[in-house]
Design an enzyme around this catalytic site. Structure first.
Site, PDB file in Angstrom:
ATOM      1  N   VAL A  45      -6.800   4.010  10.592  1.00 36.12           N
ATOM      2  CA  VAL A  45      -5.613   4.142   9.742  1.00 36.12           C
ATOM      3  C   VAL A  45      -5.959   4.711   8.373  1.00 36.12           C
ATOM      4  CG1 VAL A  45      -4.419   2.304  10.960  1.00 36.12           C
ATOM      5  CG2 VAL A  45      -5.776   1.756   8.954  1.00 36.12           C
ATOM      6  N   GLU A  46      -4.943   5.205   7.676  1.00 38.16           N
ATOM      7  CA  GLU A  46      -5.070   5.841   6.358  1.00 38.16           C
ATOM      8  C   GLU A  46      -6.091   6.979   6.383  1.00 38.16           C
ATOM      9  OE1 GLU A  46      -5.508   3.248   3.033  1.00 38.16           O
ATOM     10  OE2 GLU A  46      -3.751   2.063   3.521  1.00 38.16           O
ATOM     11  N   GLY A  47      -6.116   7.710   7.476  1.00 34.15           N
ATOM     12  CA  GLY A  47      -7.032   8.831   7.621  1.00 34.15           C
ATOM     13  C   GLY A  47      -8.207   8.451   8.497  1.00 34.15           C
ATOM     14  N   SER A  54       0.861  -1.183   0.000  1.00 32.84           N
ATOM     15  CA  SER A  54       0.000   0.000   0.000  1.00 32.84           C
ATOM     16  C   SER A  54       0.895   1.230   0.000  1.00 32.84           C
ATOM     17  CB  SER A  54      -0.929  -0.048   1.222  1.00 32.84           C
ATOM     18  OG  SER A  54      -1.863   1.004   1.176  1.00 32.84           O
TER      19      SER A  54
END
Length: 828
Positions: A522-524, A231
């Site tokens: 996670v990831e925002g 990712s």
């Protein structure tokens, strides 16, 4: 005489009703023409030509007095030329509006601008615009894996899942066993996105998603470990921005697992606010590995929540770069920059481990103080210094489309298959619990949400494979698939009851339940993703004119800004007028006359979705116009706009999935439930927006425009829910399609394997169990003793020997399925 008099009176307009009727008729004709032009988004010159022809017709037919016609012709001439000739329109109108916009529009920071402009927009822009071109969606090829990708799923991924014991990983080892780490590295799991020329697997986004989904259905810990190298991280950043030297050195090592990567972005005091990132680098000259006077960067940073950080050999680092001595140019604050640093570099400190809610993937802090690195360790070299935030946003737009949506869908499919089987096997009040309406309601949601998640997952991954970096769509699937995973898992836990809350090897949902907040964060973080990205970025990127207007406002070149803004603002005005006409008409007709290039039961949902799209576009435009920059701060309203856009996207994914599958008749209950749910949620969000609109009169007016006949979209009916839930309670092709792609254990000693083995035997034995139960009801002393029941039933001829053995086997299987783990007191 009376006839002549009557005739003369008519010609001389002695009948007072005729002129009014004529005027009314002309008003209706003009209104109809205006609506037709607006609905079809006619260009300005067509409006002008039609207006001129209408005036000419009035003049020729003498429909109005000469004074009126003269006045109308004067107005037409005065406005026709300035509106259609940009050279006249800009100084007379456009430039004045531009000055107003420059006063009222808030300034954007560099990080905001880069985030807004990152990635691409795709199908979500069609939905945002109010007039989706369905042919664009249906020309997208259906998802398909290559033979090599399918072989990897059937081979190494299947073998990996078979060797995993999630209880041992999470409870005993608190890490992946060495044999699993070795298997992941040797079989290329960390190099799925790396091209073959660098010894990677070079898989499509669809295959990447399929691998993560299958692994996630077996172990969230292992899925996260596989996700991160593929990712947002060093490999993806190197592929897009790395120098040839960096690619040739690092990518083969990452593909083979020689290097384990992590990416350090989040600071203790700067999570989502990248502009406040305190981690600093200073351009300077220093000594490096015996060489003096090396141009480089002296770094000081502190990061946390870094997945794979404790075991990483290569650290990707985001920091803010400064050049106080002007060694690179005239700019002191260069901006956010990215670098790759081997973790054995002197001064790099890799901390111990965080404990992410008993889902023990490797995660921890790292820091460094005055660490000197050479300039060529910056990703992309000097060319990309200061462009780190854009690099991250571009890569995140694609990466966010894949990993977490795949993990969430894997959890949904596991819940659908396993919880459905559990609800058929487990009995209460002499019935499978799945037959009770309360349980059925939860099962319907599990099935429907999973159908939505899988549809959105595959559609978005397909967009990535087509070359898109769907910044808004990726935020939609990240937010909504993780949120729907939370709902699915909560429902599954409710169905399992006490068995769901007792952790142990038999609990097939417990660790997934514990992992829910991890995916949400996670990831925002999801709260910010919904309020700031989906609509905040969507309103700018998906709207055909807003970004151009913003760019013109910020442009220092007056001539260029004037030209850009003029075209954008007048296009925007026409766009809003068109959406108003479309919203009202489609609201009245509920979209029944909308063309949609598909047939079958999904066609009507496409028409309804077009209707919601037009309503959303109109209300959104009015909100942006009336609230201006304040809309950015009204996160409740922008979050609800995000919900409308999101559920439109999810609904269109459902329709596309059903069409791609060939419209299977057996899947209609799932498609209908999912589409009805998405449409209801989208319409509900619009209603809540209007009820809370700051200008109450405007909210009331907009409600009348977009819902002229009231709300029509409601939650899926009980009958739909019953049909959807029923699909989870027994083996079928539809159940297999819904849960396709997850790991299905055949090991009777495994929690899910026991369910798979028991379900068909339980269903086959149900008629026998009903006969036995009727016998026991007549002989209550037999209650609770299965052996006594079977012996007595055989003596009475209720069951024969084979039937009794079948019931005995099913009883034992059921006891195994519903059993929960317990442990010695010393283990607590």
């Amino acid at each position: 005489m009376n006839q002549a008099g009557s005739g003369d009176g008519l010609n001389e307009n002695n009948n007072p009703g005729l002129p009014e009727m004529t005027a009314s008729l002309w008003i209706l004709v003009v209104a109809a023409m205006a609506w037709f032009l607006a609905y079809h988004r006619a260009r300005l010159w067509i409006w002008t030509a039609v207006a001129g022809l209408a005036l000419a017709a009035c003049s020729f037919l003498g429909a109005h007095s000469p004074a009126w016609l003269t006045g109308l012709w004067v107005l037409f001439v005065l406005f026709a030329a300035p509106l259609n000739i940009p050279a006249l329109r800009r100084p007379l109108i456009g430039d004045h509006i531009l000055r107003v916009f420059r006063k009222i529009m808030p300034a954007m920071s560099a990080t905001e601008r880069e985030a807004l402009e990152a990635g691409t927009v795709w199908w979500e822009a069609e939905l945002f615009g109010g007039k989706p071109r369905w042919e664009k969606l249906f020309t997208v090829p259906k998802p398909k894996l290559s033979p090599e990708e399918q072989a990897f799923l059937d081979g190494p991924v299947e073998e990996l899942c078979r060797m995993l014991d999630d209880w041992e990983i999470t409870h005993t080892h608190r890490d992946l066993p060495p044999v699993v780490w070795r298997f992941l590295k040797e079989n290329g799991f960390f190099g799925m996105i790396i091209p073959k020329k660098y010894r990677g697997l070079e898989f499509s986004a669809q295959a990447h998603s399929a691998v993560v989904m299958k692994v996630a259905s077996r172990s969230i810990t292992v899925a996260v470990t596989v996700m991160v190298p593929n990712s947002l991280g060093p490999a993806e950043l190197l592929l897009h921005y790395g120098t040839d030297e960096q690619k040739n050195h690092y990518l083969p090592r990452l593909a083979r697992g020689v290097d384990v990567p992590c990416f350090a972005l989040t600071s203790p005091e700067a999570g989502s606010d990248a502009g406040a990132m305190p981690d600093r680098g200073v351009v300077c000259r220093g000594e490096f590995r015996g060489k003096k006077d090396v141009l480089g960067i002296r770094l000081t940073w502190e990061k946390r929540y870094i997945t794979l950080g404790p075991v990483a050999t290569i650290l990707g680092l985001a920091f803010r770069l400064f050049d106080p001595d002007r060694l690179l140019g005239d700019k002191e604050d260069i901006g956010i920059t990215l670098a790759l640093i081997p973790t054995d570099t002197p001064g790099v400190h890799i901390g111990t481990r965080h404990n992410p809610l008993n889902v023990p993937f490797q995660n921890g802090p790292n820091w460094g103080k005055d660490v000197f690195i050479p300039m060529d360790w910056a990703i992309g070299g000097q060319t990309y210094l200061g462009q780190g935030w854009r690099m991250l946003m571009d890569c995140l737009a694609a990466g966010r489309s894949i990993s977490l949506p795949a993990l969430s869908t894997g959890a949904g499919k596991l819940a659908s298959r396993a919880t459905g089987a559990y609800a058929r096997i487990r009995k209460q009040f002499k019935l499978p619990i799945g037959r009770f309406e309360g349980i059925e309601e939860a099962l319907a949601r599990i099935a429907g949400y999973t159908y939505v998640m899988d549809a959105a997952r595959t559609l978005t991954a397909r967009a990535v494979d087509l070359g898109e970096k769907p910044s808004v769509a990726s935020a939609i699937v990240k937010y909504h698939l993780t949120e729907h995973m939370r709902r699915v898992v909560n429902d599954a836990m409710d169905v399992q009851g006490g068995a769901g809350i007792c952790l142990g090897p038999r609990n097939f949902m417990g660790r997934t339940y514990q992992a829910l907040p991890i995916s949400i964060t996670v990831e925002g973080a999801n709260i910010l993703t919904r309020a700031l990205i989906i609509y905040g970025q969507g309103a700018v990127r998906c709207h055909p004119y807003v970004l151009k207007e913003m760019q013109a406002v910020a442009d220092a070149d007056r001539t260029r800004a004037s030209k850009t803004f003029d075209g954008a603002i007048f296009g925007h005005i026409g766009f809003t007028i068109s959406n108003a006409a479309r919203a009202l008409w489609l609201g009245i007709t509920d979209g029944r006359f909308v063309a949609a290039p598909l047939g079958g039961p999904a066609r009507r949902y496409a028409q309804k979705l077009t209707r919601i799209s037009s309503a959303f576009a109109f209300v959104s435009d009015v909100a942006m116009l009336s609230l201006g920059g304040a809309l950015k701060r009204k996160e409740k309203i922008s979050g609800r706009f995000a919900d409308v856009l999101s559920f439109m996207y999810l609904a269109s994914a459902v329709i596309k999935r059903f069409e791609d599958d060939g419209r299977p008749k057996e899947d209609i209950p799932l498609m209908r439930w999912a589409a009805e749910y998405c449409l209801h949620e989208a319409a509900k969000a619009i209603v809540v927006i209007l009820k809370n609109f700051p200008n109450r009169f405007l909210g009331w007016f907009l409600g009348g425009m977009v819902f002229p006949t009231g709300r029509r979209y409601y939650v899926p009916s009980d009958a739909m829910g019953h049909a959807a839930a029923k699909l989870l309670l027994e083996p079928s092709a539809t159940r297999d399609r819904l849960t396709a792609g997850i790991y299905v254990s055949r090991d009777s000693n495994d929690a899910t394997g026991r369910l798979e083995a028991a379900l068909p035997k339980v269903i086959a034995a149900e008629p026998l169990e009903r006969k036995l139960q009727a016998f026991v009801d007549a002989h209550p002393l037999l209650t609770g003793d299965i052996e006594a029941q079977l012996e007595a039933a055989q003596k009475q001829g209720i069951l024969n020997r084979e039937e009794a053995e079948a019931v005995r086997t099913v009883h034992a299987l059921r006891q195994e399925v519903i059993a929960v783990d317990d442990f010695p007191a010393k283990d607590f």
